[in-house]
Design an enzyme around this catalytic site. Sequence first.
Site, mmCIF file in Angstrom:
data_model
loop_
_atom_site.group_PDB
_atom_site.id
_atom_site.type_symbol
_atom_site.label_atom_id
_atom_site.label_comp_id
_atom_site.label_asym_id
_atom_site.label_seq_id
_atom_site.Cartn_x
_atom_site.Cartn_y
_atom_site.Cartn_z
ATOM 1 N N GLU A 33 49.942 52.208 28.435
ATOM 2 C CA GLU A 33 48.524 52.415 28.126
ATOM 3 C C GLU A 33 48.147 51.583 26.896
ATOM 4 O OE1 GLU A 33 46.341 56.266 29.329
ATOM 5 O OE2 GLU A 33 46.453 56.443 27.164
ATOM 6 N N HIS A 37 73.588 57.012 39.666
ATOM 7 C CA HIS A 37 73.781 57.256 41.093
ATOM 8 C C HIS A 37 72.490 57.034 41.873
ATOM 9 C CE1 HIS A 37 77.831 58.814 40.326
ATOM 10 N NE2 HIS A 37 77.293 59.233 39.180
ATOM 11 N N LYS A 75 38.133 57.302 36.698
ATOM 12 C CA LYS A 75 37.506 58.603 36.391
ATOM 13 C C LYS A 75 36.064 58.599 36.881
ATOM 14 C CE LYS A 75 39.996 59.550 32.052
ATOM 15 N NZ LYS A 75 39.841 59.653 30.605
HETATM 16 O O1 F6P Z 1 44.123 58.825 30.619
HETATM 17 C C1 F6P Z 1 43.349 58.396 29.564
HETATM 18 C C2 F6P Z 1 43.336 59.342 28.432
HETATM 19 O O2 F6P Z 1 42.192 59.075 27.688
HETATM 20 C C3 F6P Z 1 44.573 59.252 27.557
HETATM 21 O O3 F6P Z 1 44.569 58.195 26.700
HETATM 22 C C4 F6P Z 1 44.545 60.576 26.897
HETATM 23 O O4 F6P Z 1 45.742 60.836 26.281
HETATM 24 C C5 F6P Z 1 44.229 61.457 28.073
HETATM 25 O O5 F6P Z 1 43.308 60.693 28.822
HETATM 26 C C6 F6P Z 1 43.687 62.812 27.775
HETATM 27 O O6 F6P Z 1 42.495 62.782 27.064
HETATM 28 P P1 F6P Z 1 41.951 64.063 26.297
HETATM 29 O O7 F6P Z 1 42.966 64.451 25.286
HETATM 30 O O8 F6P Z 1 40.668 63.632 25.682
HETATM 31 O O9 F6P Z 1 41.747 65.150 27.312
#
Ligand code: F6P
Length: 553
Positions: free
Chosen positions: A355, A386, A514
Amino acid sequence: MQKDKGLIDSEWKALERHWQSLRGIRMRDLFARDPQRCERYSLSACGIDLDYSKNLIDEKAMRLLIDLARAAELSRWGDRLVRGEKVNTTEGRAVLHMALRNLGYRDYRHEGRDVMPAIRSVLSRMRTFSEDVRAGRWLGYTGQPIRDVVNIGIGGSSLGPKMVCEALRPYQRDDLRVHFVSNIDGAHLASTLQHLDPSTTLFVVASKTFTTQDTLTNAESARRWLLERLHNEEAVARHFVAVSTNTQAVRAFGIDAHNMFEFWDWVGGRYSLWSSIGLPIALAVGMDRFEELLAGAHDMDEHFVEAPPERNLPIVLALLGIWYLNFGGCDSHAVVPYYQHLEHLPAFLQQLDMESNGKRVTRDGRPVSYHTGPVIWGAVGTDAQHSFFQLLHQGTRLIPVDFILPLCSHYDLPGHHEKLVANCFAQAQALMRGRTEAEARAEMEAVGLDEARIRALLPHRAFPGNRPSNLLVFDRLTPRILGSLIALYEHKVFVQGIVWGVDSFDQWGVELGKQLAGHILQDFEDISCSPGVDCSTASLVRRYHLAECDGED
Ligand code: F6P
């Protein structure tokens, strides 16, 4: 390679040439020629020993790599990080996770203000709360002490604490269990709650933004589960606490601000286990041990800031990674802890590394013309031996490996640990040496195979080795050592990001999926998709509508 892409042309070209010049070298020969090789390529800091002698390197390679780091102005970027400058340029944020473990009282400021008083105040609230829960003073709504803690969070709000809680399992008590629910798949929450008693369960809703769909959906279902069983809204205050930067959203969810543990936007999600996101760790192993974890990370911060590049563990690991990725064409990097309780480390490092450095443009928005973050993957040894080790030994790809090994066990089952250690050392050795034709032939002759069979088998049984690995060893995985180990990888990722010229602290790529999930969810209301949706997605939406979910199994 252009200067304006964050990398310096002449250093880069020198490294390309040097990789070519080393193509024919064999690590076996390097070891045979130089009895001091192990000593020459070993480092120690914060209780962790790194043996990087089994790499395709010589002194010139290391010197050129360090020149590259210097040319990328690593020390200037390190200073900017420590000074609290907004090195996360695309989000306009400072990156101050080192302040969270600042036991040496360095001066950390955000927009001119000392951040330490707020950090100490949250640590102190975490201490009071975790001690109350652990001592049975914090009672659930029906007056019973807490026996199960369920952390509801995802990504950085889950992977770090989950990995640490498991890694420190020998320090946990049997009468307070910590569980982690992250996946929006109802299977995760339902199967976790199945055997829990609501009267003795505490939920920690952990979300930096408090807007993450996965976490809020799970938290709402958890609250419903609790209320269906305890029948009173007042129970929520005894069974739900939140960890977030977003007080308003926490209140809107129905969690009292008194039950909220704050952190700040200058803590990136994947760097947040040191903040109140670490609350489940404090609950699982106690606040003293959580602070030992912080102390270990601080030890590594000091080492990173103070040690010269050639003696600096994170810098050396980072440069070795760059050597293989950018000059050796190795796309992936395996992490193999030889400790069962480090089973979640590869997943944690995947987020930390991929990330952070999975980026295709530089900080100023220009496409890079070189590879950035490698694919990080792995699993614990000896299980991994394994499953995927065959490919490491004889596959067509060169895949560097980090072996991570505690030399002492927390368990005293006779014979186990010495076999584990022997296996770890043997795998690193086998990757390096391979097996020559003469060795393979001798083995087959010794068991009486005839010449025709030997010839047929030789190409399969002989292989060149020369496969790189690092060995990271320490006496025992204590909270302090674990803190140092995690911080080591954090700084490694930082160094690589600087050399590649990328913003290691944003994650815009995750946002598109998202957003689209939100649109698709709307499309589920109606069988016809929104205009402009591709036919594959539209057909999948129709298929979902037609699924027969009500029938018997
Ligand atoms: O997947 C992206 C992200 O923004 C991560 O960087 C982060 O750790 C996670 O989602 C959770 O985000 P939040 O803590 O705001 O729920």
